[in-house]
Enzyme design. Structure first.
Site, mmCIF file in Angstrom:
data_model
loop_
_atom_site.group_PDB
_atom_site.id
_atom_site.type_symbol
_atom_site.label_atom_id
_atom_site.label_comp_id
_atom_site.label_asym_id
_atom_site.label_seq_id
_atom_site.Cartn_x
_atom_site.Cartn_y
_atom_site.Cartn_z
ATOM 1 N N ASP A 108 32.208 31.715 33.703
ATOM 2 C CA ASP A 108 33.077 32.222 34.761
ATOM 3 C C ASP A 108 34.176 31.182 34.965
ATOM 4 O O ASP A 108 33.877 29.999 35.164
ATOM 5 C CB ASP A 108 32.260 32.417 36.042
ATOM 6 C CG ASP A 108 33.059 33.006 37.198
ATOM 7 O OD1 ASP A 108 34.291 32.812 37.250
ATOM 8 O OD2 ASP A 108 32.456 33.663 38.066
ATOM 9 N N CYS A 117 33.935 28.778 37.956
ATOM 10 C CA CYS A 117 32.696 27.999 38.065
ATOM 11 C C CYS A 117 32.945 26.536 37.679
ATOM 12 O O CYS A 117 33.404 26.249 36.568
ATOM 13 C CB CYS A 117 31.638 28.638 37.163
ATOM 14 S SG CYS A 117 30.334 27.552 36.568
ATOM 15 N N CYS A 123 31.102 25.308 34.652
ATOM 16 C CA CYS A 123 31.657 25.928 33.445
ATOM 17 C C CYS A 123 32.868 25.133 32.977
ATOM 18 O O CYS A 123 33.076 24.933 31.773
ATOM 19 C CB CYS A 123 32.055 27.378 33.715
ATOM 20 S SG CYS A 123 30.673 28.462 34.137
ATOM 21 N N ARG A 148 30.772 35.891 38.421
ATOM 22 C CA ARG A 148 29.625 35.794 39.343
ATOM 23 C C ARG A 148 29.776 36.674 40.582
ATOM 24 O O ARG A 148 28.790 37.127 41.153
ATOM 25 C CB ARG A 148 29.448 34.339 39.795
ATOM 26 C CG ARG A 148 29.123 33.368 38.684
ATOM 27 C CD ARG A 148 29.250 31.942 39.171
ATOM 28 N NE ARG A 148 30.617 31.643 39.593
ATOM 29 C CZ ARG A 148 30.946 30.596 40.347
ATOM 30 N NH1 ARG A 148 30.014 29.770 40.776
ATOM 31 N NH2 ARG A 148 32.215 30.381 40.675
#
Length: 237
Positions: A116, A119, A122, A146
């Site tokens: 994502d 994120c 991430c 998400r």
């Protein structure tokens, strides 16, 4: 000979009719749960059918009277095997052409990451891409917004996946650049639905080639050590 063929035809018809009856009972049971779209498949357990839905994976008795939710494990070997996730790996590989791939020059391992762009971990994983690749780890991305399929992240990630150079657009987004709107036939809702079927609720979520899901960020060295250990274990079986 003709009599034998007739008996065989009757047997096939009987089995087919029973299968349709089972599926009808299962679809009726799913309907009572408000599930309208589902893929009914065989399972390795007698009397059960595997049902893949947008909300996850279910197991339903052939008479449609009992429903189980969650992964199915085979514990007959030296260590438990998530049978459900192994089944889902076929669906994951079917999305191979839609993945954003960062290939290692000397590939030893391949991981698939549900990611994502909003994120934090991430971003951290992506910032270390060269280290993963240098350790022989090829990273493949699928989209998992998400906040759901109606979120701004989903719209931005859909645009990224619809650009001619997905990796370039993804790199830019992960650096904080604005995402230019784009549309195409690629449907990242399929990525999201598959992630849900894997039981994923957060990102990054890392799927190994045996279907095992590693939730959360793993640093390059830790990931390489884990993958090497899994490979060594598989080689001794």
């Amino acid at each position: 000979m003709k009599k034998g063929l007739m008996l065989l035809s009757l047997l096939v018809a009987s089995v087919t009719g029973a299968a349709h009856a089972d599926d009808a009972a299962i679809q009726k049971a799913l309907g009572s749960l408000g599930i309208k779209q589902a893929d009914v498949q065989p399972s390795p357990v007698a009397g059960l059918k595997t049902v893949l839905t947008e909300g996850g994976t279910l197991y339903v008795t052939e008479d449609g009277k009992h429903v189980l939710q969650g992964p199915l494990y085979d514990v007959s070997g030296s260590e438990p095997v998530n049978v459900t996730n192994q089944l889902l790996m076929t669906r994951l590989e079917a999305l191979k052409d839609q993945m954003i791939v960062y290939k290692a020059a000397k590939e030893k391992h391949v991981i698939t990451v549900f990611t994502d762009i909003t994120c934090g971990y991430c971003h951290k994983l992506h910032e270390q891409m060269k280290e993963y690749n240098d350790l022989g780890i090829t990273v493949r991305y699928l989209a998992f917004p998400r906040q759901g399929l109606e979120s701004q992240a989903e719209k931005d990630m859909r645009s990224i996946w619809c650009t001619a150079d997905r990796a370039k657009a993804f790199d830019a987004a992960m650096k904080g650049d604005a995402v230019s709107p784009a549309t195409c036939k690629t449907d990242i809702s399929q990525h999201y639905a598959l992630g849900v079927q894997f039981g994923i609720s957060g990102t990054p979520a890392i799927v190994l080639k045996n279907g095992m899901v590693i939730p959360g960020y793993q640093g390059p060295k830790e990931m390489a050590a884990m993958l090497d250990a899994h490979a060594a274990s598989a080689a001794t079986k």
